[in-house]
Design an enzyme around this catalytic site. Structure first.
Site, PDB file in Angstrom:
ATOM      1  N   TYR A  31       0.827  -1.210   0.000  1.00  0.00           N
ATOM      2  CA  TYR A  31       0.000   0.000   0.000  1.00  0.00           C
ATOM      3  C   TYR A  31       0.862   1.263   0.000  1.00  0.00           C
ATOM      4  CZ  TYR A  31      -4.690  -1.900   0.826  1.00  0.00           C
ATOM      5  OH  TYR A  31      -5.905  -2.519   0.703  1.00  0.00           O
ATOM      6  N   LYS A  39       3.167 -15.459   2.167  1.00  0.00           N
ATOM      7  CA  LYS A  39       3.342 -16.184   0.906  1.00  0.00           C
ATOM      8  C   LYS A  39       4.837 -16.441   0.757  1.00  0.00           C
ATOM      9  CE  LYS A  39       1.846 -17.805  -3.058  1.00  0.00           C
ATOM     10  NZ  LYS A  39       0.962 -18.995  -3.168  1.00  0.00           N
ATOM     11  N   ASP A  44      -2.935 -18.336   0.338  1.00  0.00           N
ATOM     12  CA  ASP A  44      -3.939 -19.016  -0.501  1.00  0.00           C
ATOM     13  C   ASP A  44      -4.619 -20.142   0.284  1.00  0.00           C
ATOM     14  OD1 ASP A  44      -1.447 -20.261  -0.534  1.00  0.00           O
ATOM     15  OD2 ASP A  44      -1.481 -20.776  -2.665  1.00  0.00           O
ATOM     16  N   ASP A  81      -6.271  -7.105   4.010  1.00  0.00           N
ATOM     17  CA  ASP A  81      -7.416  -6.450   3.368  1.00  0.00           C
ATOM     18  C   ASP A  81      -8.341  -7.505   2.777  1.00  0.00           C
ATOM     19  OD1 ASP A  81      -8.986  -4.343   2.198  1.00  0.00           O
ATOM     20  OD2 ASP A  81      -8.018  -4.789   0.279  1.00  0.00           O
ATOM     21  N   ASP A 126     -12.129  -9.203   4.412  1.00  0.00           N
ATOM     22  CA  ASP A 126     -13.422  -9.169   3.712  1.00  0.00           C
ATOM     23  C   ASP A 126     -13.995 -10.575   3.603  1.00  0.00           C
ATOM     24  OD1 ASP A 126     -13.417  -6.434   3.334  1.00  0.00           O
ATOM     25  OD2 ASP A 126     -13.896  -6.560   1.196  1.00  0.00           O
TER      26      ASP A 126
HETATM   27  C1  IPM Z   1     -10.379  -1.334   4.048  1.00  0.00           C
HETATM   28  C2  IPM Z   1     -10.632  -0.703   2.701  1.00  0.00           C
HETATM   29  C3  IPM Z   1      -9.477   0.245   2.395  1.00  0.00           C
HETATM   30  C4  IPM Z   1      -8.223  -0.581   2.270  1.00  0.00           C
HETATM   31  C5  IPM Z   1      -9.682   1.148   1.159  1.00  0.00           C
HETATM   32  C6  IPM Z   1     -10.954   1.950   1.262  1.00  0.00           C
HETATM   33  C7  IPM Z   1      -8.500   2.057   0.927  1.00  0.00           C
HETATM   34  O1  IPM Z   1     -10.795  -1.662   1.725  1.00  0.00           O
HETATM   35  O2  IPM Z   1     -10.324  -0.598   5.050  1.00  0.00           O
HETATM   36  O3  IPM Z   1     -10.253  -2.543   4.109  1.00  0.00           O
HETATM   37  O4  IPM Z   1      -7.940  -1.127   1.204  1.00  0.00           O
HETATM   38  O5  IPM Z   1      -7.506  -0.696   3.253  1.00  0.00           O
HETATM   39 MG    MG Z   2     -10.837  -3.641   2.480  1.00  0.00          MG
END
Ligand code: IPM
Ligand code: MG
Length: 354
Positions: free
Chosen positions: A141, A186, A218, A242, A246
């Site tokens: 990032y 990884k 993975d 990240d 999710d």
């Molecule tokens: C998160 C989001 C952020 C990230 C974006 C909005 C920059 O996806 O907080 O997980 O990628 O970290």
């Molecule tokens: Mg995110």
């Protein structure tokens, strides 16, 4: 002493959910005998529209002077065409950097009342209680990036001290939980991951009662679906964290419920895991629980008020057990409520716990 909480509503449903969570925070603080002041500042698309930048200097100054920050969400299709460095998401990345928020905590819990919402079989999701500890201030990032002609690059890099501090955060959290840390990398392919794995192992060896294992990212993506109950704390880098967070969030089936904390050496930032949901913004139907539980994390981590945090968490659980749901989690036989009504029900429980 009064504690200064900066509220950043942001975009989309951000305004509605932070209003509700701020009210709950205020009621809970009063009940717990804490003095808090609130200050609202702009960031994201809302700031871009008015000030021409997603993270105005005044906002940075305000968060730097704060004890804690409560954020709704930023972004939306309205700003899709905006150039990269002015995108609303830059506000989040800028806040993380400005405050040195290197540790992102994402607890993924499945309440018994909500097991049926998961896309997984109830027996495979029941009792899931995972804490994802994502490194938030380094990795790809923030590495060198650029584009020249038909080639673009983003460099992944991690230093030993960066890995050490996030793994320590994970071990410390695991101590208060079940003592298991899965470090995800990884390392069969990446140099950064080999450094990560070696360092993580060394840090964990210094902690009594911590059992560390290592997993390729993975494989971890698969295990989260196949055996989510087997995880306690997961610690990983920025990009893997990240993606995995999710994935872990969505297997609960109730992403609107999930909070997060971003911590550094100063003020922490607290926000729900879900986004700005522009499609339902302004309709009064967004689920405020993720933000309300983020407010509970704020009380716990930034104001060191564990009892107050638990008041909120208990209130949320009992309102859900009584069958109240915002439309995202509504089913026949339950009671459908608006964003504001959900907030009022939770507030009432905090005022008059049974
Ligand atoms: C998160 C989001 C952020 C990230 C974006 C909005 C920059 O996806 O907080 O997980 O990628 O970290
Ligand atoms: Mg995110």
């Amino acid at each position: 002493m009064s504690r200064n909480i900066v509220v950043i509503p942001g975009d989309g449903i951000g305004t509605e959910i932070t209003a509700v969570a701020q009210n709950i925070l205020s009621i809970t603080a009063k009940k717990a005998g804490l003095n808090v002041d609130f200050e609202e500042v702009p960031a994201g698309g809302a700031a871009l529209d008015v000030y021409g930048e997603p993270l105005p200097q005044a906002t940075v100054a305000a968060v730097k002077a704060a004890d804690a920050i409560l954020l709704g969400a930023v972004g939306g299709p309205k700003w899709d065409a905006v150039e990269a460095k002015l995108r609303p998401e830059q506000a989040i990345l800028g806040l993380r950097k400005a405050l040195g928020l290197y540790a992102n905590l994402r607890p993924i819990r499945v309440l018994e009342t909500l097991v049926d919402y998961s896309p997984l079989k109830p027996e495979n999701i029941r009792g899931v209680d995972i804490l994802i500890v994502r490194e938030l201030n380094g990795g790809i990032y923030y590495g060198e990036k650029g584009q020249e002609g038909d080639r673009a690059w983003d460099v992944e890099n991690y230093s030993v001290p960066e890995v050490q501090r996030i793994v320590r955060t994970a071990c410390q959290a695991a101590k208060l939980r079940r003592g298991k840390v899965t470090s995800v990398d990884k390392s069969n392919v990446l140099f950064t991951s080999r450094l990560w794995r070696k360092t993580a192992g060394e840090v964990a060896a210094e902690w009594n009662g911590i059992e560390m294992s290592h997993m390729y990212v993975d494989n971890c993506a698969m295990q989260l679906v196949l055996a989510p109950q087997s995880f306690d704390v997961i610690v990983t880098g920025n990009l893997f964290g990240d993606i995995l967070s999710d994935e872990a969030a969505v297997i609960t089936g109730s992403i609107g419920m999930l909070p997060s904390a971003s911590l550094g050496d100063g003020a922490g930032l607290y926000e729900p895991i879900h986004g700005s949901a522009p499609d339902i913004a302004g309709k009064g139907i967004a689920n405020p629980v993720g933000t309300i539980l983020s407010a509970a994390m704020l009380l716990r981590h930034s104001l060191k008020a564990d009892d107050a945090a638990m008041m909120i968490e208990k209130a949320v659980e009992s309102v859900l057990e009584e069958g109240y749901r915002t439309p995202d989690l509504y089913k026949i036989g339950l009671t459908k409520v608006s964003t504001e009504e959900m907030g009022k029900l939770i507030a009432a429980k905090i005022e008059r716990p049974q």
